[in-house]
Design a protein around this motif. Structure first.
Motif, short mmCIF file in Angstrom:
data_model
loop_
_atom_site.label_atom_id
_atom_site.label_comp_id
_atom_site.label_asym_id
_atom_site.label_seq_id
_atom_site.Cartn_x
_atom_site.Cartn_y
_atom_site.Cartn_z
N GLU A 141 0.63 -1.28 0.08
CA GLU A 141 -0.11 0.02 0.17
C GLU A 141 1.00 1.44 0.06
OE1 GLU A 141 -3.48 -0.16 -0.35
OE2 GLU A 141 -3.10 -2.29 -0.60
N LYS A 142 2.19 1.27 -0.22
CA LYS A 142 3.00 2.27 -0.23
C LYS A 142 2.63 3.55 -1.10
CE LYS A 142 7.80 3.57 -1.70
NZ LYS A 142 7.55 4.63 -2.47
N GLU A 143 2.08 3.27 -2.25
CA GLU A 143 1.52 4.59 -3.21
C GLU A 143 0.28 4.99 -2.41
OE1 GLU A 143 1.34 3.54 -7.25
OE2 GLU A 143 3.29 2.91 -7.32
N VAL A 144 -0.55 4.33 -1.87
CA VAL A 144 -1.79 4.79 -1.17
C VAL A 144 -1.19 5.67 0.15
CG1 VAL A 144 -3.84 4.08 -0.09
CG2 VAL A 144 -3.17 2.85 -1.97
N VAL A 145 -0.51 5.14 0.76
CA VAL A 145 0.01 5.95 2.02
C VAL A 145 0.62 7.23 1.46
CG1 VAL A 145 1.55 5.85 3.83
CG2 VAL A 145 0.53 3.78 3.23
N GLU A 146 1.44 7.23 0.48
CA GLU A 146 2.00 8.47 -0.14
C GLU A 146 0.96 9.41 -0.39
OE1 GLU A 146 6.39 6.43 -1.40
OE2 GLU A 146 4.81 6.71 -2.99
N ASP A 147 0.06 8.79 -1.16
CA ASP A 147 -0.97 9.77 -1.58
C ASP A 147 -1.60 10.59 -0.37
OD1 ASP A 147 -0.25 9.34 -4.15
OD2 ASP A 147 -1.96 7.77 -4.60
N LEU A 148 -1.91 9.58 0.59
CA LEU A 148 -2.82 10.01 1.79
C LEU A 148 -1.83 11.18 2.45
CD1 LEU A 148 -4.24 6.86 3.19
CD2 LEU A 148 -5.31 8.87 1.96
N ILE A 149 -0.49 10.81 2.59
CA ILE A 149 0.49 11.95 3.43
C ILE A 149 0.16 13.38 2.57
CG2 ILE A 149 2.68 12.46 3.81
CD1 ILE A 149 3.22 9.45 4.27
N VAL A 150 0.45 13.24 1.23
CA VAL A 150 0.32 14.42 0.60
C VAL A 150 -1.16 15.19 0.66
CG1 VAL A 150 0.22 15.11 -1.74
CG2 VAL A 150 2.01 13.63 -1.36
N ALA A 151 -2.20 14.27 0.54
CA ALA A 151 -3.62 14.99 0.65
C ALA A 151 -3.63 15.66 2.08
CB ALA A 151 -4.52 13.79 0.40
N ALA A 152 -3.05 14.83 3.20
CA ALA A 152 -3.17 15.44 4.58
C ALA A 152 -2.43 16.75 4.49
CB ALA A 152 -2.74 14.47 5.67
N ILE A 153 -1.34 16.86 4.02
CA ILE A 153 -0.70 17.84 4.28
C ILE A 153 -1.42 19.18 3.45
CG2 ILE A 153 1.55 19.05 3.23
CD1 ILE A 153 3.03 16.28 3.76
N LYS A 154 -1.95 18.95 2.25
CA LYS A 154 -2.52 19.80 1.49
C LYS A 154 -3.95 20.35 2.09
CE LYS A 154 -1.07 18.70 -3.40
NZ LYS A 154 -1.57 18.16 -4.47
N ASP A 155 -4.39 19.47 2.66
CA ASP A 155 -5.63 19.70 3.55
C ASP A 155 -5.04 20.74 4.73
OD1 ASP A 155 -8.48 19.53 4.60
OD2 ASP A 155 -7.65 18.35 6.07
N ALA A 156 -4.04 20.52 5.60
CA ALA A 156 -3.70 21.11 6.51
C ALA A 156 -3.14 22.65 5.83
CB ALA A 156 -2.78 20.66 7.46
N GLN A 157 -2.59 22.81 4.92
CA GLN A 157 -2.11 23.95 4.24
C GLN A 157 -3.34 24.67 3.88
OE1 GLN A 157 0.67 22.30 1.51
NE2 GLN A 157 2.31 22.92 2.81
N ALA A 158 -4.07 24.35 3.36
CA ALA A 158 -5.50 24.90 2.89
C ALA A 158 -6.28 25.55 4.26
CB ALA A 158 -6.42 24.07 2.18
N LYS A 159 -6.03 24.75 5.19
CA LYS A 159 -6.77 25.33 6.51
C LYS A 159 -5.83 26.54 7.21
CE LYS A 159 -9.11 21.03 7.75
NZ LYS A 159 -9.18 19.85 8.77
N GLY A 160 -4.64 26.48 6.95
CA GLY A 160 -3.67 27.33 7.39
C GLY A 160 -3.83 28.77 6.57
#
Length: 117
Positions: A73-92
């Protein structure tokens, strides 16, 4: 003698404007410091990956649910990490925009005015 300049009233207005500009600079610096220490959380995968980011966009940490840490699931985890960071940055960014709007309103400026800072 100074009739053409409108007396000294213009200088008093200029001094008020300069003082207001200095106050605004001080408030902007304080707000920038506050935003640098304000942390927002973003998440992806229904909370399986969470990212902590300052309101200025600096990533300060990640929380990854161990159940998704499987080699297949390496690629899925990487995608989720990127998505979580983008979500946090948008909130910031939203937090920063809210603070800027609040500051411009407090200064008596239009809420949608873009300050050059």
């Amino acid at each position: 003698m100074l009739k053409g300049l409108g007396g000294l009233g213009g200088l008093g207005d200029m001094a008020k404007m300069m003082k207001a500009a200095q106050e605004m600079q001080t408030k902007m610096a304080e707000m920038q410091e506050q935003l640098a220490s304000t942390v927002v959380m973003g998440e992806a995968g229904a909370g399986l990956v969470k990212a902590r980011v300052t309101a200025k966009g600096e990533v300060t940490g990640l929380d990854i649910d161990p159940s998704i840490l499987v080699a297949s699931e390496k690629e899925v985890v990487e995608d989720l990490i990127v998505a979580a960071i983008k979500d946090a940055q948008a909130k910031g960014q939203q937090k920063m925009a809210d603070e800027m709007r609040r500051m411009t309103e407090a200064l008596g400026l239009p809420a949608d005015m873009k300050l050059p800072f």
